[in-house]
Design an enzyme around this catalytic site. Sequence first.
Site, PDB file in Angstrom:
ATOM      1  N   LYS A  91       0.810  -1.222   0.000  1.00 39.37           N
ATOM      2  CA  LYS A  91       0.000   0.000   0.000  1.00 39.37           C
ATOM      3  C   LYS A  91       0.845   1.276   0.000  1.00 39.37           C
ATOM      4  O   LYS A  91       0.431   2.301  -0.538  1.00 39.37           O
ATOM      5  CB  LYS A  91      -0.934   0.015   1.217  1.00 39.37           C
ATOM      6  CG  LYS A  91      -1.998  -1.073   1.204  1.00 39.37           C
ATOM      7  CD  LYS A  91      -3.057  -0.802   0.165  1.00 39.37           C
ATOM      8  CE  LYS A  91      -4.207  -1.797   0.251  1.00 39.37           C
ATOM      9  NZ  LYS A  91      -5.139  -1.635  -0.894  1.00 39.37           N
ATOM     10  N   GLU A 113      -9.722   6.478   2.489  1.00 41.44           N
ATOM     11  CA  GLU A 113     -10.598   5.492   3.107  1.00 41.44           C
ATOM     12  C   GLU A 113      -9.741   4.319   3.529  1.00 41.44           C
ATOM     13  O   GLU A 113      -8.640   4.129   2.995  1.00 41.44           O
ATOM     14  CB  GLU A 113     -11.663   5.025   2.119  1.00 41.44           C
ATOM     15  CG  GLU A 113     -11.229   3.876   1.184  1.00 41.44           C
ATOM     16  CD  GLU A 113     -10.135   4.259   0.195  1.00 41.44           C
ATOM     17  OE1 GLU A 113      -9.979   5.469  -0.059  1.00 41.44           O
ATOM     18  OE2 GLU A 113      -9.435   3.363  -0.316  1.00 41.44           O
ATOM     19  N   SER A 379       1.720  -9.602  -0.735  1.00 43.85           N
ATOM     20  CA  SER A 379       1.409  -8.170  -0.669  1.00 43.85           C
ATOM     21  C   SER A 379       1.633  -7.560   0.706  1.00 43.85           C
ATOM     22  O   SER A 379       1.851  -6.358   0.817  1.00 43.85           O
ATOM     23  CB  SER A 379      -0.029  -7.938  -1.112  1.00 43.85           C
ATOM     24  OG  SER A 379      -0.916  -8.710  -0.335  1.00 43.85           O
TER      25      SER A 379
END
Lengths: 397, 266
Positions: A91, A113, A379
């Site tokens: 991210k 968000e 990830s």
Amino acid sequence: MTARAGLIGAGRFGRFGGRYVPETLIPALDELEVEYARLSADPVFRAALDSTLHHYCGRPTPLYYAARLSDELGLKIYIKREDLLHTGAHKINNAIGQVFLARAMGKQRIIAETGAGQHGVATATAAAVAGLPCEVYMGAEDIIRQSLNVFRMRLLGAKVISVESGTRTLKDAINEALRDWVTNVATTFYVIGSVVGPHPYPTLVRDLQAVIGREARAQMIEQAGCLPDVAIACVGGGSNAIGLFHAFRDDPVRLIGVEAGGDGLGTGRHAATLVAGSPGVLHGAMSYLLQDEAGQVRETHSISAGLDYPGVGPEHAFLKESGRAEYAAEDDRTALDGFQLLARTEGILAALEPSHAIGHLQHVAPTLPRGASVLVGLSGRGDKDVHVIARALGEKA
Amino acid sequence: MSRLASTFAALRAQGRRALIPFLVAGDPTLDATATFLDCFASSGADVLEIGVPFSDPIADGPVNQRAAQRALAGGTSLRDVLDLAARVRPRLAQPIVLLSYYNPILRLGLEAFGRLAANAGVDGVVVPDLPPEEGGPLRAAAEPNGLDIIFLAAPTSTDERLARVAASSRGFTYCVSLTGVTGVRDDVATDVGGLVGRLRRHTDLPICVGFGVSTPEHARQVAGVADGVIVGSAIVSVIEQGGAAAVPALAEFVRALRAGVDAAVA
């Protein structure tokens, strides 16, 4: 490159994508598109971003040959270690890039968000580095489920706003962030956390995450001497999967995205948007979504909060329909099995999201040629999930 | 001439402005909605705007969100709303405009929607998450059926975009008074007259203003610059408080809004 430029101009991936948002936001999306094109070609901006990704975030991330897992499954498995990045997940690639864009565009305030809190933590981190105030919308249900990440965001100086509307989860947090953006569009930059939303976000986020596959492709050639036969990654909104797939789009590499099957597709309690959904419009883009017969968006379920979303990025919808990528769903139990397998064989506690990809690999290994090389996108790391996993395994025991 | 066109032409000839009250269908029930529409019609409304509930209404503030949730809890679908329109159409002279987010329309199918809405006697459709660039397929399905698609202009719209909104709209154009979502506000946005004036340079269509218009005094101010006044959340609040028994309060409020609108041109 021509095809890609055409894609940006039209804002479409085949029939998917587009801009289905209130008129108020269209000029801001135009501005973002123009500024992004300008800044991404600006060597000074590019150098600052690359330097931060290297010295602060920890890029490039390793490509790790997982010898014991490979032996167990009869494959050659290479793991792209995005879990080793600062803040513990891919991210940050996107959050740093968008927050730097915001700063260069003169925006005074960052909003985002978050579902599980990973994108919220990444954005709060990026905002702290950039010296910009940050507010993160998070569903009231998720705030309860992910209290540790709420505290992390607050420690990083962000304000976490509880969203009480709708299902009180990620979908409603995006709704509320969009409403904030509609209201404060002149001063505020909305950092979307995945390859979703109105054009240009799916392209912008894809480009910021494409570093994953770009590095992995070069590392495969260097370490394995060849491209992988298969590249596999989990898909919620789909940013880490697109990030991994993009560099291989013109290669003879099989691309597999793995969605969250929750309690099982037959139960209706899942988040397998591409596998079990249908085309529609949510959060500004035409894509696949989970909806009822009247076009109302359905509630989803997954043990992994990061995959618990009824939409998916429009480029994935395009890759599905064009046949370039294939998509599967694995349930909560399989994800837990995948988590345990990787922990036991390789000493890696993966997040529950990529654990779906590991679990799927167990299922498809017998169908692959013995010794086939597989690139797995890992990830994020699993620290955030250990209490959920403890509870799930305890119930099973 | 469409029902919307003839209504606005008649108003213009009389030197009057349109009052357009809004509600969410199925809040609290579809039968109550039918009663409320009768009440609007007999209390001075010129056009009736019916909201189709949606699970993810990104252009709406809390009042309309709650109304949509109540309506969805009762199972209200777009098909139900079209049935409702067909039911009230014979007894009401006013044009009926639906406000729906795009996905319920897509799910029903654009062709089917155009046909069913026209058959139900619906006159116009507002889709808050459909800018003119994405509106081609819906227009192609609606216009052959005589259904007017109404696009929205916003304070952030450039002149080039205002021209596009105006050129794409039929029936009237919907001018969003403020940079934000629907909801009850203390004041009308100060620059609303400027936005209407900018839009007016691109169109002869009637211009109706909504978002944040909450009181008879607001209605008077907006009617001073626009051809129509759309009042949503303030009315939905009256329904929220009164439920199915809201009719007397609703009648009183709509009559007061009517007086406000008429005071602007008196």
